[in-house]
Write an enzyme that holds these catalytic residues in place. Structure first.
Site, PDB file in Angstrom:
ATOM      1  N   LYS A 137     -12.763   0.373   4.743  1.00  0.00           N
ATOM      2  CA  LYS A 137     -12.484   1.236   5.900  1.00  0.00           C
ATOM      3  C   LYS A 137     -12.076   2.621   5.421  1.00  0.00           C
ATOM      4  O   LYS A 137     -11.661   2.810   4.268  1.00  0.00           O
ATOM      5  CB  LYS A 137     -11.363   0.648   6.776  1.00  0.00           C
ATOM      6  N   ASP A 163      -2.902  -4.030   7.199  1.00  0.00           N
ATOM      7  CA  ASP A 163      -4.292  -3.666   7.516  1.00  0.00           C
ATOM      8  C   ASP A 163      -5.192  -4.887   7.734  1.00  0.00           C
ATOM      9  O   ASP A 163      -6.334  -4.735   8.169  1.00  0.00           O
ATOM     10  CB  ASP A 163      -4.922  -2.883   6.333  1.00  0.00           C
TER      11      ASP A 163
HETATM   12  O1  C5P Z   1       1.562  -4.285   4.729  1.00  0.00           O
HETATM   13  P1  C5P Z   1       1.238  -4.003   3.308  1.00  0.00           P
HETATM   14  O2  C5P Z   1       1.655  -5.122   2.389  1.00  0.00           O
HETATM   15  O3  C5P Z   1      -0.157  -3.581   3.079  1.00  0.00           O
HETATM   16  O4  C5P Z   1       2.126  -2.745   2.911  1.00  0.00           O
HETATM   17  C1  C5P Z   1       2.372  -2.373   1.580  1.00  0.00           C
HETATM   18  C2  C5P Z   1       3.601  -1.492   1.572  1.00  0.00           C
HETATM   19  O5  C5P Z   1       3.326  -0.251   2.239  1.00  0.00           O
HETATM   20  C3  C5P Z   1       4.781  -2.070   2.327  1.00  0.00           C
HETATM   21  O6  C5P Z   1       5.551  -2.889   1.481  1.00  0.00           O
HETATM   22  C4  C5P Z   1       5.525  -0.848   2.767  1.00  0.00           C
HETATM   23  O7  C5P Z   1       6.312  -0.360   1.710  1.00  0.00           O
HETATM   24  C5  C5P Z   1       4.425   0.161   3.011  1.00  0.00           C
HETATM   25  N1  C5P Z   1       4.042   0.241   4.426  1.00  0.00           N
HETATM   26  C6  C5P Z   1       4.883   0.894   5.312  1.00  0.00           C
HETATM   27  N2  C5P Z   1       4.537   0.983   6.635  1.00  0.00           N
HETATM   28  C7  C5P Z   1       3.370   0.470   7.074  1.00  0.00           C
HETATM   29  C8  C5P Z   1       2.498  -0.183   6.190  1.00  0.00           C
HETATM   30  C9  C5P Z   1       2.863  -0.284   4.870  1.00  0.00           C
HETATM   31  O8  C5P Z   1       5.956   1.378   4.923  1.00  0.00           O
HETATM   32  N3  C5P Z   1       3.053   0.605   8.367  1.00  0.00           N
END
Ligand code: C5P
Length: 310
Positions: A17, A151
């Site tokens: 994406k 995501d």
């Molecule tokens: O959700 P995901 O594991 O992909 O996110 C990785 C990191 O990115 C999270 O641990 C967080 O630190 C940050 N993040 C965030 N806010 C979001 C998505 C991700 O702070 N909406």
């Protein structure tokens, strides 16, 4: 997801994406950030092969074929890979006792903001839901997906483009009228999503993503280019000088608009035609950019295609 039977198992594609718009609204008490983002699936994709096993083990073998200049991608140990986590989560949630041997062919670079790992995980949930005859709805799979990453639910949804809110897991499909022609490039180094979010400045009063409802459905490429935005670009530039370099190169190309995708470090430019995109990608490669390719956003599925892909 394209999904088909082969003589030995099943083959599925996991599209990447780009973020056409991403506004960080605020930092939440749970450590995540509240955001609104417009994501569009693109024609670049990983491939996953699923083969049945006689036991309940989940195995993963990863292959990659990136240009040497980009360097080999560091893959986490299989147990930490989102693909294995997705398969185990589905096993756990359903009590299924079957195993699976998964082969992942990477075409989407990691640490790039292209959602490659998230899409691989979503595709694994969708594929195993069918292979193991679990019968979960997309809503149920979306709930599991949200446990794997912010995501991941977007890739469970059928929509080629969506406005996503919350931490990214609340999906509102957007109608995307035309394909965007894109030149997509990545410097050698990547970026950590967590680090980029930690360094970002939320924009509580920033311009909203609402305008993308109309632009996605009927806007011109010039209007789309005007409405590109990414709150994570500034922190990514602070953390990685290669992103600053990439921005300067795209500014010189003459694309309609350009920005970082997600938390980077991949960067894209909106082009008027596929010919223009091919020409710009070739120019970036001549300049020594290690990875520069031409992609389009995914067209909305026609009914027949949608049935095949369901
Ligand atoms: O959700 P995901 O594991 O992909 O996110 C990785 C990191 O990115 C999270 O641990 C967080 O630190 C940050 N993040 C965030 N806010 C979001 C998505 C991700 O702070 N909406």
């Amino acid at each position: 997801m394209l999904f088909r039977r082969t003589p030995t198992g099943w083959l599925a594609t996991a599209p990447a994406k780009i973020n056409l718009f991403l506004r960080v609204i605020n930092r939440r008490a749970d450590g995540f950030h509240e955001l609104e983002t417009v994501m569009a699936k693109i024609t670049l994709a990983d491939q996953l092969r699923f083969e049945p096993r006689g036991d309940d083990e989940i195995t993963l073998s990863v292959k990659q074929s990136f240009p040497p200049a980009l360097g080999a991608m560091e893959m986490p140990p299989a147990d930490d890979n989102l693909v294995v986590k997705a398969a185990r989560l589905l096993q756990l949630s359903t009590g299924v006792r079957e195993g699976i041997a998964i082969t992942l062919q990477k075409h989407v670079p990691a640490a790039a903001g292209l959602g490659g790992g998230s899409s691989d995980a979503a595709t694994t949930l969708l594929a195993l839901n069918s292979i193991w005859q679990v019968g979960y709805s997309r809503t149920q799979l979306g709930e599991l997906a949200a446990q794997l990453g912010s995501d991941v639910p977007f890739f469970i949804a059928k929509a080629a483009c969506a406005l996503c809110r919350g931490r990214g897991e609340q999906i509102e499909p957007l109608s995307l009228r035309s394909r965007f022609h894109l030149v997509l490039a990545k410097p050698r180094s990547g970026l950590s999503t967590a680090a980029v979010f930690r360094n970002c400045t939320p924009e509580p009063n920033g311009s909203s993503a609402e305008k993308w409802r109309r632009i996605a459905a009927q806007g011109t490429i010039v209007e789309a280019a005007h409405c590109l935005h990414n709150s994570l670009q500034a922190p990514a530039e602070t953390l990685n000088a290669e992103v600053v370099d990439m921005k300067a190169r795209f500014a010189r190309l003459g694309v309609c608009g350009h920005q970082l995708t997600g938390s980077g470090s991949a960067y894209f430019g909106l082009c008027r035609t596929s010919r223009q995109a091919r020409c710009y990608a070739a120019r970036l490669r001549q300049q020594g950019v290690p990875w520069a390719v031409v992609v389009t956003t995914q067209a909305e599925l026609h009914r027949k295609e949608a049935l095949q892909r369901a």
